[in-house]
Design a protein around this motif. Structure first.
Motif, PDB file in Angstrom:
ATOM      1  N   THR A 154      26.797 -50.851  12.216  1.00  0.00           N
ATOM      2  CA  THR A 154      27.589 -49.571  11.818  1.00  0.00           C
ATOM      3  C   THR A 154      26.716 -48.474  11.800  1.00  0.00           C
ATOM      4  N   ALA A 155      25.883 -48.604  12.797  1.00  0.00           N
ATOM      5  CA  ALA A 155      24.596 -47.478  13.090  1.00  0.00           C
ATOM      6  C   ALA A 155      25.467 -46.071  13.475  1.00  0.00           C
ATOM      7  N   ILE A 156      26.606 -46.426  14.300  1.00  0.00           N
ATOM      8  CA  ILE A 156      27.302 -45.164  14.875  1.00  0.00           C
ATOM      9  C   ILE A 156      28.388 -44.407  13.857  1.00  0.00           C
ATOM     10  N   PRO A 157      28.975 -45.547  12.887  1.00  0.00           N
ATOM     11  CA  PRO A 157      29.538 -44.868  12.176  1.00  0.00           C
ATOM     12  C   PRO A 157      28.781 -44.004  11.064  1.00  0.00           C
ATOM     13  N   PHE A 158      27.643 -44.876  10.605  1.00  0.00           N
ATOM     14  CA  PHE A 158      26.604 -44.156   9.698  1.00  0.00           C
ATOM     15  C   PHE A 158      26.118 -42.908  10.320  1.00  0.00           C
TER      16      PHE A 158
END
Length: 183
Positions: A154-158
């Motif tokens: 979920t690093a990109i959405p974060f």
């Protein structure tokens, strides 16, 4: 321009930290990579060594708009043992300034008792660390001055959620399109 800092301790999760740095820099949001180790060189949980730009001793927290904590083990524990960072987090919470964390790192906020009455996300299996919070299973949870997320995947959405905080949803959506992120 918004000023943010992401804090690095040995054992940090590389993808969670560096994805956020990359996305914010692409968006033109200032992000300072800060070591809490006393050395500018920090090694992640998968033995990837990076060079930070600053040491925590040199940071003026009053100049920052957001503190960002990557997860990883034992990186999260090492961040939590940094007294100066813990004091800054408490001060940011008291002032309602922006606090963000991903993976295991939202537990730092939970153990401090500053998530009371808030929704927050954390890495699966660590939900009990979100003391006083309503656990969210969303990829990213934004509640008040907190942004939390679940893990490496979920690093990109974060990162996009942080961009949205400073530049709005349209800018975050444009960045997602630019990096060919499929939502």
């Amino acid at each position: 321009m918004a000023k943010t800092a992401i804090f690095f301790a040995n054992g940090f999760e590389e993808i969670e930290a560096l994805t956020v740095v990359d996305l914010l820099r692409r968006a033109g949001i200032e992000i300072n990579m800060v070591s809490v180790t006393g050395e500018k060189t920090v090694t992640g949980s998968h033995n990837i060594t990076i060079s930070t730009e600053s040491l925590i001793e040199d940071i003026d927290f009053d100049d920052l708009d957001m503190i960002i904590l990557p997860g990883g083990m034992p990186g999260t524990i090492n961040l939590e043992s940094c007294g100066r960072l813990q004091d800054a987090i408490a001060d940011f919470d008291k002032k309602g300034k922006l606090l963000s964390a991903i993976c295991a790192a939202p537990g730092v906020f939970g153990r401090k008792g500053i998530l009371n009455g808030r929704k927050a996300s954390i890495f699966p299996g660590l939900e009990a660390e979100l003391k006083g919070a309503e656990v969210s299973y969303d990829e990213v949870t934004v509640d008040g001055h907190f942004t939390t997320s679940r893990g490496m995947g979920t690093a990109i959405p974060f990162g996009l959620a942080i961009i949205a905080r400073f530049q709005g949803k349209e800018a975050a959506d444009a960045m997602a399109d630019k990096i060919v992120y499929k939502r």
